[in-house]
Design an enzyme around this catalytic site. Structure first.
Site, short mmCIF file in Angstrom:
data_model
loop_
_atom_site.label_atom_id
_atom_site.label_comp_id
_atom_site.label_asym_id
_atom_site.label_seq_id
_atom_site.Cartn_x
_atom_site.Cartn_y
_atom_site.Cartn_z
CD GLN A 256 -0.23 2.47 5.17
OE1 GLN A 256 -1.13 3.21 5.51
NE2 GLN A 256 -0.43 1.21 4.84
CG HIS B 259 -6.35 3.64 4.24
ND1 HIS B 259 -5.01 3.37 4.08
CD2 HIS B 259 -6.42 4.52 5.28
CE1 HIS B 259 -4.31 4.03 4.98
NE2 HIS B 259 -5.14 4.74 5.71
CD GLN C 179 -8.75 -28.33 -11.83
OE1 GLN C 179 -9.62 -27.60 -11.40
NE2 GLN C 179 -9.02 -29.58 -12.19
CG HIS C 180 -2.97 -33.58 -13.38
ND1 HIS C 180 -3.71 -34.41 -14.18
CD2 HIS C 180 -1.71 -34.08 -13.36
CE1 HIS C 180 -2.93 -35.37 -14.63
NE2 HIS C 180 -1.73 -35.20 -14.15
CE1 TYR D 213 -3.18 -0.81 11.94
CE2 TYR D 213 -3.38 1.54 11.54
CZ TYR D 213 -3.74 0.24 11.26
OH TYR D 213 -4.65 -0.01 10.27
CG ASP E 139 -1.70 1.20 1.47
OD1 ASP E 139 -1.55 2.16 0.68
OD2 ASP E 139 -2.50 1.23 2.44
CE LYS F 206 -4.81 -6.08 11.56
NZ LYS F 206 -4.01 -6.88 12.46
#
Ligand code: F6R
Ligand code: MG
Ligand code: MG
Length: 390
Positions: A98, A22, A245-246, A232, A15, A235
């Site tokens: 940020q 945000h 698959q397979h 902080y 971010d 997040k």
């Protein structure tokens, strides 16, 4: 490209600023990042790439021959994010730069802010891969669906029906606080796996391997930005790669694990529990209470490193009910306002701005009678004296 040659699929995300709070990056940021990667493709460093976003996070999906943790690739991503951050600064977007926690690149973006999920592989005859891109949540948000994909026969019919999967899968679980990991085997050690990954803020499923031949089937980014920065800084919106698959879970089995909008940590200020809602690209923008958390799934085939796709996999009416339930859960959780369990518990809040508020109140607390009452009660219960409980 010769037969048996390895290629690497890398997703590196960050971010670096967004429009209107945000919510989402500006198209010029995506263009700036695209220009950097296009030049690298022209020079032959990348085989192919795709630039997208989920919420405010720019996602660089790249293929190359340099292996995982390759300094050239990480530096390239760093430069692409710098270019996008420069645009963000020019446009005065929110939180410009940020997730670029350092001023300078130093060999690897791990620990510098961006999230990384990479997988080196020998392409199978048809290499079907799903990339998952989540916003407003943390890496542990993938614990529940990854467990269901690779260990829950009620989700993945192939675990029961397909002999190539019948032996099960190895889960590498990473402790984000200690920086250690442990490999556990499903189904035998299923309860041990759950004992750990039921605490998604600490234990994150990082890689999954097919037991019969050790083929790596999945990888999840495990960077926790708050732990890196010590405070902080938004997040740690995670990404994941799952091969399908397979002899591996089918695309539909992989997606099925997201049909339940389970509660994850993140959302507003990285401080709230909310449902993880599977969305198509057009809903990959987060507005209600800066959320709710959401995840996008892109389906690919890889042909000699060329990215064929994407298919916007959650763009299916069959996920409408999941989305509806998710929105109802969001409403229910929101009614709790600032109360737990909508707001995260005290341990998780340590990495938010709440401690600064609590610090201000610290000196205003005075001792009260009740302390004695509690001590007396403990003494009575344990048959010891009150002093021992000081
Ligand atoms: C972004 C996020 C947002 C912000 C919130 C407050 O990932 O989590 O919910 O935390 O918008 O941002 P500031 O404090 O920068 O105004
Ligand atoms: Mg953000
Ligand atoms: Mg984000």
């Amino acid at each position: 490209m010769s037969e048996g040659e390895k290629i690497t699929l890398s997703i590196i995300k960050a971010d670096v600023g967004s429009m209107s709070g945000h919510v989402m990056p500006h198209p010029d940021q995506l263009a700036a990042a695209t220009k950097v990667l296009a030049e690298a493709k022209q020079k032959g460093l990348l085989i192919d790439f795709y630039v997208t976003h989920v919420g405010d996070d720019i996602q660089l999906i790249m293929t190359h021959r340099k292996g995982v943790d390759a300094p050239e690739i990480h530096e390239l991503a760093w430069n692409a994010f710098q270019a996008a951050a420069k645009v963000a600064k020019e446009l005065k977007l929110y939180a410009a730069g940020q997730d670029l926690l350092s001023d300078a690149f130093s060999g690897n973006v791990r620990g510098l802010g961006p999230g990384v999920a990479e997988i080196e592989m020998v392409e199978r005859k048809a290499e079907t891969v799903i990339t998952f891109h989540a916003d407003k949540t943390e890496p542990g948000a993938f614990n529940l669906p990854i467990f269901r994909i690779f260990a829950d026969p009620f989700n993945t019919a192939g675990l029961v029906i397909d002999p190539r999967m019948h032996e099960g899968f190895i889960f590498e679980v990473y402790d984000v606080f200690e920086g250690k990991s442990v490999k556990l085997s499903a189904p035998e050690e299923m309860y041990d796996i759950l004992a750990l990954i039921g605490t998604p803020s600490r234990y994150v499923v990082r890689r999954v391997y097919r037991k019969s031949d050790n083929l790596q089937a999945a990888v999840v980014s495990v960077e926790r930005l708050n732990l890196i920065a010590g405070k902080y800084v938004g997040k740690d919106d995670p990404v994941a790669i799952v091969r399908a698959q397979h002899g591996l879970p089918a695309v539909g089995e992989v997606l099925e694990a997201f049909s339940f909008p389970h509660l994850v940590a993140g959302w507003m200020r990285g401080s709230h529990h909310g449902p993880l809602i599977p969305v198509p690209q057009r809903y990959a923008r987060v507005t209600r209470f800066d959320g709710p958390p959401r995840v996008m799934a892109l389906g690919w085939n890889i042909a000699k490193g060329r990215l064929i796709g994407p298919v916007d996999l959650f763009d299916d009416v069959a996920f409408d009910e999941t989305r509806k339930l998710g929105v109802q859960i969001a409403e229910y959780m929101r009614r709790h306002g600032p109360f737990m369990p909508h707001r995260l518990g005290p341990e998780e809040m340590e990495y938010t701005t709440l401690p600064a508020v609590l610090e201000k109140l610290k000196d205003r607390f005075v001792k009260t009678e009740e302390v004695h009452v509690i001590k007396r009660h403990s003494a009575l219960l344990s048959g010891t004296s009150e002093e021992e409980h000081d």
